[in-house]
Structure formats: structure tokens, C-alpha cells
Scaffold this active site. Structure first.
Site, PDB file in Angstrom:
ATOM      1  CG  ASP A 161      -1.878  -1.066   1.166  1.00  0.00           C
ATOM      2  OD1 ASP A 161      -3.157  -0.622   0.639  1.00  0.00           O
ATOM      3  OD2 ASP A 161      -1.890  -2.302   1.469  1.00  0.00           O
ATOM      4  CG  HIS A 199      -2.359   3.943  -1.384  1.00  0.00           C
ATOM      5  ND1 HIS A 199      -3.386   4.074  -2.006  1.00  0.00           N
ATOM      6  CD2 HIS A 199      -2.089   3.183  -0.285  1.00  0.00           C
ATOM      7  CE1 HIS A 199      -4.146   3.015  -1.253  1.00  0.00           C
ATOM      8  NE2 HIS A 199      -3.449   2.499  -0.279  1.00  0.00           N
ATOM      9  CG  ASP A 259      -3.898  -0.289  -3.174  1.00  0.00           C
ATOM     10  OD1 ASP A 259      -4.441  -0.796  -4.187  1.00  0.00           O
ATOM     11  OD2 ASP A 259      -4.971  -0.375  -2.075  1.00  0.00           O
ATOM     12  CG  ASN A 272      -8.573  -1.497  -3.272  1.00  0.00           C
ATOM     13  OD1 ASN A 272      -7.719  -1.509  -2.706  1.00  0.00           O
ATOM     14  ND2 ASN A 272      -9.411  -0.347  -2.808  1.00  0.00           N
ATOM     15  CG  HIS A 273      -6.470   2.385  -4.234  1.00  0.00           C
ATOM     16  ND1 HIS A 273      -7.008   3.728  -4.197  1.00  0.00           N
ATOM     17  CD2 HIS A 273      -6.972   1.930  -3.276  1.00  0.00           C
ATOM     18  CE1 HIS A 273      -7.774   3.965  -3.219  1.00  0.00           C
ATOM     19  NE2 HIS A 273      -7.755   2.907  -2.423  1.00  0.00           N
ATOM     20  CG  HIS A 303      -4.862  -5.415  -1.757  1.00  0.00           C
ATOM     21  ND1 HIS A 303      -3.763  -4.647  -1.462  1.00  0.00           N
ATOM     22  CD2 HIS A 303      -5.775  -4.537  -2.047  1.00  0.00           C
ATOM     23  CE1 HIS A 303      -4.095  -3.406  -1.459  1.00  0.00           C
ATOM     24  NE2 HIS A 303      -5.463  -3.271  -1.600  1.00  0.00           N
ATOM     25  CG  HIS A 313      -7.711  -3.491   1.257  1.00  0.00           C
ATOM     26  ND1 HIS A 313      -7.938  -2.589   0.521  1.00  0.00           N
ATOM     27  CD2 HIS A 313      -8.871  -3.704   1.951  1.00  0.00           C
ATOM     28  CE1 HIS A 313      -9.068  -2.258   0.516  1.00  0.00           C
ATOM     29  NE2 HIS A 313      -9.564  -2.891   1.594  1.00  0.00           N
TER      30      HIS A 313
END
Length: 719
Positions: free
Chosen positions: A15, A17, A55, A122-123, A211, A239
Site C-alpha cells: 500500500d 499509494h 496498491d 483495489n486502487h 489484498h 489493503h
């Protein structure tokens, strides 16, 4: 002491991001700096591989800046002359088919010293044509090894990547993000298969990256740990952003779980305030040891929650009138304390002696419960209060969050009403990233039942609108659903109100079941784009394709919106024009003209729209439709391009104004279907049509073009 030749050292993180809040002038670089620190640690500690659990990017379509920073960091830290000591024992031609069928460090054209393996979250999940994602771009460039795809969400087979170093064998599994409710059902139905090495099964260390939601926000909105197979040794869980990196043993299943958490705070909640870490796994045989490493570049974040009525400084203040100044002064003191606490915490995390001037502006969140036993606490506007700390904190608009303790009524599954403390309700949705849009829609629709549209399909459409930035997802869902109802209605000859209600109820249940099984998906509307303005900067203003004003609806769309900003000048009367009519069916002629055609006497509702005549003077005005089509074919060989399309409509009679646009869905009766089927009327709303005026009506070329909606079948019969 285990030998280094038999130890596989893996840096784990998740993650990242990259690209989160990148337009913020203060926090815009936080995400990629933390990712770069993770990759620099991998290089400095000379690990064998890096494992990311989803992510990597914050957006499904990352910006150029985000992609550039990730590629730059990977090139600087993962390329080199040091040979990679990991040996591939399995066939990777299927897993890495899109990247040449092999891992990047086996490519003879590039020198990879530290391979990176990653699943998608999921991103940054695949979408669009070809089902590609940002990781596919990095994979084909030889920067990472993207694995763990799930081509079929309802029938999943997870195959391991078999790695070996010395006498240590590692079976690496990956399960990229699948919608939680669907994955729960797939596991429950026994349609998830995890393959094991066929030989020496007891000698392999089995590790999987997932995730998914780790905790049950809804009954099926998460992945229970006991769904995974008990032959696994270690689960790397992505996640969830709270850093719980210390291994935790699941006594029921026998494997350990590590949750590294995110490397950047994407929401101001308690879970994000935990110090951020990555870790280095040392695997020898079937045993492992974890060394956790705190990230130093992460912006300090401190959160506190207070109840004003319980604070000594605020005793009996609620009884005073105009106590806002005193309350504000107290809260400012609390925020100042949090700022100093954040600075001290950041300085302690640095190995070297750091000056206070190098401390980044901290993130501060103060949650204040301002209920009073008597009287009230007067509070200042949250944004105005937060703006007092410009230059002291990074989040200058949301430092404080006020709420009052009160009870709300919630209906249980048994239909009983239960009073719940509002604080408990806020705890359920404290982390905004954990809120599923479709779950909010479902909770709302439980109280306001839909009569026609399938409920779960609407939740999916709203989720696609929010998560994938598909601006037409809800519109397309409504149109396609209503189309399905019309198609179903045409299967019956005798329709009445009761029959229609029964059909709608039955077909609604059918559509909800199809959505639940994943056999119906929201289609993406095809759109055409206007030319991008010269002053549009994609890096600053974003993608031109994502701008609503950039999209031109195609002619098959059910929407009759017209671009009011672009008007074509009307050519001289008698000049032939060519183009595609807005109101025509797919098989109708695609030309219009300003030449008037003698009006035919009105008859019963025609099964075919009157095509616009094209001609060159008076003679062409009397050409038959067959001759017009032949002329249309011959005109294709003209040397000069035809003038732009102009649509001419008749002026509405004063005594009989044109009928109002149909805004409600009308189900055709049995007597109307024979007429409607021959028309291009599969759409839910009547389209605008081009109407040629009769001889007794004048055309005002200076008058603005007007589109007249086609009247319904019933109104046409009355005419």
C-alpha cells in the site's frame, strides 16, 4: 547460524499509494518519497527480492509524475551488476506471458540485481480495453514482475512461483484484489484452488500475498483467514493500512499473518497514526524471522480524542454564555501540544541527530466530543479553527473534528429498532478508505426500496462511478436495465397494469440474481472527445479525457443532449449538405438538405421515419427515396468535401405546439409493438428527428435550429 547461501531475504511492503494527494502543495510528494525509501532500504540491505502486496499506485490511471517517480526509483535501486541468486524452478510462461514469459532478471537485455514481485490492489487494478493496469506497464518495461492475476473471478486457480536459493525452497503465491463479496462467495462455494508443488511438498516454504479486507465490515465483505489453506506458512496481508507488522500466529490454521500496513497516511484515523514500517524476512528451510524497519521519511501524524465535559479546564464552562472564546483557547493549547509531540516522535525515529528545522509539518487530528450535561459548548467553525495553524501543520483545513454524543435508531435484521450511541456508529466508519460505496447504497436502499432497478446493480454502478471515475456508469446502468424490461415486455401480447407489475417484479429479481453471480457487468459508454484546448496542461489540469466538457456522446447514446456551445451556420437554401442525422435509426439515410419537399398527407403512424431529402435545386426536391439513395452513393466520388451538416426543422404551429418531450418510460402495448419494432426505437426515450416543412410553411434561416421531439404513438394516432 544459518548460512547466507541458504537464506532468502525478502523485503516486504504494501500500500505505497504513490500519487496520493499529489496536487497538495505540502503533502504532494509524501507518497513517492516513502516508496523511494523502501526501495533504497532494499538496495542498502542487499536483499534477494522485494515483495509488494498491492496498491503500488493510488489511482487506477496514475499521473505521469507518479509513474515517473516509481520508474525512477526502481531503476536506481533494482538495476545493477550484482547477480540475482534466486533460481526459478517452475514454468512462468503463463504467469508472465504479457512480459515475455519470464521474470525480469532472466532477461538477457537488462541487468536486474533485485527483482520486485507485486500483485495489484483495489486502487491499481486492471480495467478498460485489454484489462491492463499500471503494473502491466512496469512489467513490460522490465521493472517489476506482476503476478497473481485472476482472469476468472468466480473460478480461481492460484499457481505458485517456485524459487530456490541454496537448500531453501520458496513457493510464492499471489491473489490480487477481487471484490470482497464475490471472493467470499467463491471461497464458500469451493471454487478457489491453490496448487502445491508436486514433489518434496514438506520442504517448501509456502507464502501468499493477498489484498482484501481483513476484518468483517459486513457479513461477506472480507476474507476470513480460515478460508485460506492450512498448508500455508505465511500470509502477507495488504489493503489494511494499520501497521501490524509483528507476525501473528493463527492457531486454528497454523500459519502466521503479517500486515505491513501502508507507507503513507491516506486518511486521518487512528489506524494511520501508528508508526509506519517495512520488514525484511529471512527464510531458511521452512522457518522465517522478521526484522522490522521504521520508515523515516513518513510525515509525523498524531491523533487524539477528547470529551470537553470531562476536561478539568472545561468544568462548568457549558453554563456560561458566550463561551466560544474559552473553548477555542483550550483547543488551541491541545493542538499545540500535539504538534510538539509529533516533532519529538519524528526526531526520535531518526538515527542521526536531526535539527528541528528539518522536521516536516505534522498531520494533526483532534476529535472533540462537545456534548454538555447542561447548557452547551459553543464551538468555532472547524475550517476556520484549522486555518489558525497555517505553517504549523500539513492539514490546514481539517485539524479538528467536532461531534456530539447522541443515540440513533437502527433497524436490525429481525425488524427491531435499536438505539446506538453515535460514537459507536462513528467507530464503524472512522477510516474512510474502509467504506464501500456499494455498501452505503445498499444501506440506503434498505430503507427506500427500488421498484424497478436491481438494487445490487445500482450499488455496483455507483461504486464504478466513484472508484473508476466512470462518469456514465449510473446512466448506462439505468438505460441498460430499462432496455431489458422493454425487451421482456415485448414477449407478451396482452399487457395491463397488473401484468406489467408482475413482470417488473419477476424480472427485477432475475437481474439482481444475475448481478450477484457476476454475469452482468456495467458497460462503459463509448465517448468521443473534443479537441484539447491549447492552454490545457495535462500535468496540472489532469487528463483531458476525464473532463466532462471534453466528451461528445456518440449517436447511439440514449441521451439527446446537444452541445449548445457549437452552432453550425445555416447554408443557403438549396445547398446540399451531408452528415449523419441525430434522430435517425442506424439504417436510415445519413444526409439532410435545405430543399423543401412537398408534404404528404398525414396517415396512420408510419413504421418508417421520413428521410430528409437531398437535392440541388427544385428538381432534386421531387426525387424519390430510391433515387436519393443512388445519388448518395454517387456523391461519394465528389472531389470536394461536402459542406458541414445543418439540420432544419419546421417552426411549431401557434395553435398546435409540438408535444412535450417524453421524460418517462412508456411500455408499448401489443398493438404498438409492430410499429415500434420497425423503427429504430430500441432506446428508452424518443430521439430527436429532423422534420422537413411542407410547402405552406416558411423557413426562417435566421431562426435558431430547434429539435422537435418525436410524439408518442398514441399522440400520433390522434393527429
Amino acid at each position: 547460524m544459518p548460512s547466507a547461501a541458504d537464506t532468502i531475504r525478502v523485503l516486504i511492503a504494501t500500500d505505497s499509494h504513490v500519487g496520493y494527494n499529489e496536487r497538495d502543495p505540502i503533502r504532494g510528494d509524501d507518497s513517492w518519497r516513502s516508496f523511494d525509501e523502501v526501495m533504497a532500504i532494499a538496495k542498502d540491505r542487499d536483499v534477494d527480492m522485494v515483495l509488494l502486496s498491492g496498491d503500488l499506485f493510488h489511482d487506477n490511471k496514475p499521473s505521469r509524475k507518479a509513474m515517473y517517480q516509481v520508474m525512477k526509483s526502481l531503476r536506481q535501486n533494482c538495476y545493477g551488476d550484482k547477480p540475482c541468486e534466486l533460481e526459478i524452478l517452475s514454468d512462468t510462461s503463463a504467469e508472465f506471458q504479457m512480459a515475455g514469459g519470464h521474470v525480469n532478471y532472466e532477461d538477457p537485455d537488462i541487468n536486474v540485481s533485485i527483482p520486485v514481485f507485486s500483485i495489484h490492489g483495489n486502487h491499481d487494478d486492471p480495467s478498460g480495453e485489454g484489462r491492463l493496469c499500471a503494473l502491466d506497464i512496469l512489467s513490460i518495461a522490465g521493472l517489476i514482475n506482476y503476478y497473481g492475476r485472476t482472469p476468472e473471478n468466480d473460478n480461481i486457480t492460484i499457481s505458485p512461483i517456485l524459487l530456490q536459493k541454496g537448500r531453501t525452497k520458496l513457493a510464492l503465491y499471489g491473489l490480487s484484489n477481487v471484490r470482497d463479496e464475490r471472493l467470499f462467495r467463491t471461497f464458500r462455494d469451493g471454487k478457489v484452488k491453490i496448487e502445491r508443488p508436486s514433489i518434496q511438498q514438506k520442504e517448501w516454504f509456502n507464502m501468499i500475498c493477498v489484498h482484501q479486507n481483513h476484518h468483517g465490515h459486513t457479513e461477506t465483505g472480507y476474507l476470513p483467514e480460515n478460508f485460506l489453506h492450512n498448508f500455508l506458512d505465511l500470509v502477507i496481508w495488504g489493503h489494511e493500512h494499520e501497521c501490524l507488522i509483528d507476525p501473528r500466529v493463527n492457531t486454528e490454521m497454523g500459519f502466521s499473518v503479517i500486515q505491513p500496513g501502508s507507507s503513507v497516511a491516506t486518511s486521518l484515523c487512528e489506524g494511520e497514526a501508528v508508526p509506519k514500517h517495512c520488514g525484511i524476512l529471512s527464510i531458511v528451510g521452512t522457518e522465517f524471522k522478521l526484522e522490522k524497519i521504521r520508515l523515516k521519511t513518513v510525515r509525523p501524524f498524531v491523533m487524539r480524542e477528547i470529551v470537553l465535559a470531562n476536561e478539568n479546564e472545561m468544568k462548568n464552562v457549558w453554563k456560561k454564555a458566550n463561551n466560544r472564546t474559552q473553548v477555542t483557547h483550550f483547543l488551541c493549547q491541545v493542538v499545540d501540544e500535539l504538534i510538539e509531540e509529533a516533532k519529538d516522535d519524528w526526531l526520535k525515529a531518526q538515527d542521526e541527530e536531526a535539527d528541528e528545522s528539518t522536521v516536516p509539518l505534522p498531520l494533526i487530528r483532534l476529535r472533540v466530543e462537545y456534548s454538555a450535561p447542561e447548557g452547551k459548548f459553543e464551538t468555532e467553525n472547524p475550517q476556520r479553527f484549522s486555518n489558525r495553524f497555517v505553517g504549523k501543520v500539513a492539514n490546514v483545513n481539517d485539524v479538528v473534528q467536532f461531534y456530539r454524543r447522541k443515540t440513533v435508531t437502527r433497524r436490525t435484521k429481525a425488524g427491531e429498532s435499536v438505539e446506538i450511541d453515535s460514537k459507536s456508529l462513528l467507530e464503524e466508519f472512522r477510516n474512510i478508505d474502509e467504506i464501500k460505496v456499494e455498501n452505503l447504497v445498499k444501506e440506503f436502499l434498505d430503507k427506500a426500496t427500488l421498484e424497478i432497478l436491481p438494487q445490487n446493480g445500482l450499488g455496483d454502478a455507483v461504486g464504478q462511478f466513484v472508484d473508476k471515475d466512470d462518469r456514465h456508469a449510473v446512466e448506462t446502468f439505468v438505460e441498460e436495465s430499462l432496455k431489458a424490461y422493454i425487451t421482456k415486455m415485448r414477449e407478451y401480447d396482452d399487457l395491463n397494469e397488473e401484468k406489467i407489475t408482475d413482470i417488473v417484479t419477476e424480472h427485477k429479481s432475475y437481474l439482481e440474481d444475475m448481478f450477484a453471480k457476476g454475469q452482468v457487468k456495467i458497460k462503459r459508454r463509448n465517448t468521443k472527445l473534443k479537441e484539447k484546448p491549447d492552454n490545457w496542461d495535462s500535468d496540472i489540469d489532469g487528463s483531458w479525457a476525464d473532463e466532462p466538457a471534453a466528451q461528445i456522446r456518440d449517436e447511439d447514446s440514449l441521451d439527446n443532449d446537444q452541445d449548445d456551445n457549437e452552432e453550425s451556420p445555416a447554408p443557403a437554401r438549396g445547398a446540399a449538405t451531408r452528415g449523419r442525422g441525430r434522430g435517425r435509426g442506424r439504417g436510415a439515410a445519413a444526409t439532410t438538405t435545405t430543399t423543401r419537399k412537398p408534404a404528404a398527407p398525414r396517415k396512420a403512424p408510419a413504421a418508417k421515419k421520413v428521410p430528409a431529402a437531398r437535392g440541388r435545386g427544385k428538381k432534386a426536391a421531387h426525387e424519390s427515396e430510391e433515387e436519393e439513395e443512388a445519388m448518395d452513393l454517387d456523391d461519394d466520388d465528389d472531389e470536394e468535401p461536402p459542406p458541414p451538416v445543418t439540420r432544419i426543422t419546421r417552426k411549431a404551429p401557434v395553435k398546435k405546439p409540438p408535444p412535450a418531450r417524453q421524460t418517462q418510460l412508456q411500455f408499448p402495448s401489443a398493438t404498438q409493438r409492430s410499429v415500434g419494432e420497425s423503427q429504430a426505437s430500441n432506446s428508452l426515450f424518443h430521439r430527436n428527428v429532423v422534420v422537413i416543412p411542407s410547402d405552406d410553411e416558411d423557413i426562417d434561416d435566421d431562426e435558431e435550429d430547434e429539435f422537435v421531439p418525436m410524439p408518442s404513438q398514441r399522440s400520433r394516432r390522434r393527429q
